[in-house]
Design a protein around this motif. Structure first.
Motif, mmCIF file in Angstrom:
data_model
loop_
_atom_site.group_PDB
_atom_site.id
_atom_site.type_symbol
_atom_site.label_atom_id
_atom_site.label_comp_id
_atom_site.label_asym_id
_atom_site.label_seq_id
_atom_site.Cartn_x
_atom_site.Cartn_y
_atom_site.Cartn_z
ATOM 1 N N LEU A 133 0.833 -1.208 0.000
ATOM 2 C CA LEU A 133 0.000 0.000 0.000
ATOM 3 C C LEU A 133 0.862 1.250 0.000
ATOM 4 C CD1 LEU A 133 -2.852 -0.933 2.496
ATOM 5 C CD2 LEU A 133 -3.045 -0.613 0.035
ATOM 6 N N LEU A 134 1.934 1.247 0.786
ATOM 7 C CA LEU A 134 2.827 2.403 0.839
ATOM 8 C C LEU A 134 3.514 2.630 -0.506
ATOM 9 C CD1 LEU A 134 4.422 1.879 4.359
ATOM 10 C CD2 LEU A 134 2.801 3.665 3.686
ATOM 11 N N LYS A 135 3.896 1.552 -1.179
ATOM 12 C CA LYS A 135 4.578 1.687 -2.474
ATOM 13 C C LYS A 135 3.649 2.171 -3.575
ATOM 14 C CE LYS A 135 6.534 -2.456 -2.477
ATOM 15 N NZ LYS A 135 7.301 -3.621 -2.975
ATOM 16 N N THR A 136 2.364 1.809 -3.497
ATOM 17 C CA THR A 136 1.444 2.110 -4.594
ATOM 18 C C THR A 136 0.615 3.367 -4.373
ATOM 19 O OG1 THR A 136 -0.241 0.639 -3.658
ATOM 20 C CG2 THR A 136 1.280 -0.311 -5.288
ATOM 21 N N THR A 137 0.728 4.003 -3.225
ATOM 22 C CA THR A 137 -0.013 5.234 -2.962
ATOM 23 C C THR A 137 0.847 6.418 -3.373
ATOM 24 O OG1 THR A 137 -1.172 4.211 -1.102
ATOM 25 C CG2 THR A 137 -1.190 6.602 -1.187
ATOM 26 N N GLN A 138 0.389 7.160 -4.389
ATOM 27 C CA GLN A 138 1.164 8.294 -4.867
ATOM 28 C C GLN A 138 0.868 9.545 -4.063
ATOM 29 O OE1 GLN A 138 0.625 8.849 -9.075
ATOM 30 N NE2 GLN A 138 2.802 9.032 -9.384
ATOM 31 N N TYR A 139 -0.412 9.857 -3.882
ATOM 32 C CA TYR A 139 -0.840 11.002 -3.080
ATOM 33 C C TYR A 139 -1.941 10.514 -2.156
ATOM 34 C CZ TYR A 139 1.431 13.826 -6.659
ATOM 35 O OH TYR A 139 2.337 14.368 -7.524
ATOM 36 N N GLY A 140 -1.755 10.636 -0.870
ATOM 37 C CA GLY A 140 -2.788 10.209 0.062
ATOM 38 C C GLY A 140 -2.192 9.785 1.384
ATOM 39 N N SER A 141 -2.884 8.893 2.066
ATOM 40 C CA SER A 141 -2.412 8.454 3.386
ATOM 41 C C SER A 141 -2.754 6.995 3.624
ATOM 42 C CB SER A 141 -3.037 9.319 4.487
ATOM 43 O OG SER A 141 -4.443 9.187 4.484
ATOM 44 N N VAL A 142 -1.958 6.375 4.472
ATOM 45 C CA VAL A 142 -2.201 5.010 4.928
ATOM 46 C C VAL A 142 -2.328 5.094 6.439
ATOM 47 C CG1 VAL A 142 -1.298 2.664 5.092
ATOM 48 C CG2 VAL A 142 -0.932 3.989 3.004
ATOM 49 N N THR A 143 -3.432 4.596 6.969
ATOM 50 C CA THR A 143 -3.713 4.681 8.399
ATOM 51 C C THR A 143 -3.815 3.286 8.989
ATOM 52 O OG1 THR A 143 -4.988 6.697 8.021
ATOM 53 C CG2 THR A 143 -5.331 5.585 10.125
ATOM 54 N N LEU A 144 -3.141 3.072 10.114
ATOM 55 C CA LEU A 144 -3.267 1.815 10.856
ATOM 56 C C LEU A 144 -4.261 2.032 11.985
ATOM 57 C CD1 LEU A 144 0.480 0.775 11.188
ATOM 58 C CD2 LEU A 144 -1.156 0.121 9.420
ATOM 59 N N VAL A 145 -5.231 1.149 12.114
ATOM 60 C CA VAL A 145 -6.195 1.201 13.208
ATOM 61 C C VAL A 145 -5.756 0.152 14.223
ATOM 62 C CG1 VAL A 145 -8.608 0.937 13.875
ATOM 63 C CG2 VAL A 145 -8.030 1.943 11.656
ATOM 64 N N VAL A 146 -5.537 0.602 15.454
ATOM 65 C CA VAL A 146 -4.992 -0.257 16.512
ATOM 66 C C VAL A 146 -6.017 -0.417 17.624
ATOM 67 C CG1 VAL A 146 -3.122 -0.486 18.195
ATOM 68 C CG2 VAL A 146 -2.674 0.565 15.973
ATOM 69 N N GLN A 147 -6.176 -1.646 18.088
ATOM 70 C CA GLN A 147 -7.061 -1.923 19.223
ATOM 71 C C GLN A 147 -6.309 -2.817 20.192
ATOM 72 O OE1 GLN A 147 -10.865 -3.493 18.079
ATOM 73 N NE2 GLN A 147 -11.428 -4.016 20.169
ATOM 74 N N ASP A 148 -6.202 -2.407 21.427
ATOM 75 C CA ASP A 148 -5.476 -3.151 22.459
ATOM 76 C C ASP A 148 -4.041 -3.462 22.031
ATOM 77 O OD1 ASP A 148 -7.710 -3.195 24.166
ATOM 78 O OD2 ASP A 148 -8.497 -4.989 23.166
#
Length: 54
Positions: free
Chosen positions: A24-39
């Motif tokens: 996802l990081l390699k293929t995203t040109q403009y934007g954001s990648v968000t990790l959702v964390v629980q516990d």
């Protein structure tokens, strides 16, 4: 079957999920990648991509 994992502060991320994140990081040109964390565990990865019109 051998499963490799990345361990951070006694929490593990499977190699499969790490590969998904890196792709996802390699293929995203403009934007954001968000990790959702629980516990302290990543439960979801979100990608928001912007299309630049010029």
């Amino acid at each position: 079957m051998v499963v490799k994992k990345l361990t951070i502060d006694n929490k593990t991320i499977s190699e499969e999920n790490l590969k998904k994140l890196l792709e996802l990081l390699k293929t995203t040109q403009y934007g954001s990648v968000t990790l959702v964390v629980q516990d302290g565990v990543v439960i979801q990865i979100e990608r928001t991509e912007k299309l630049r019109l010029r």
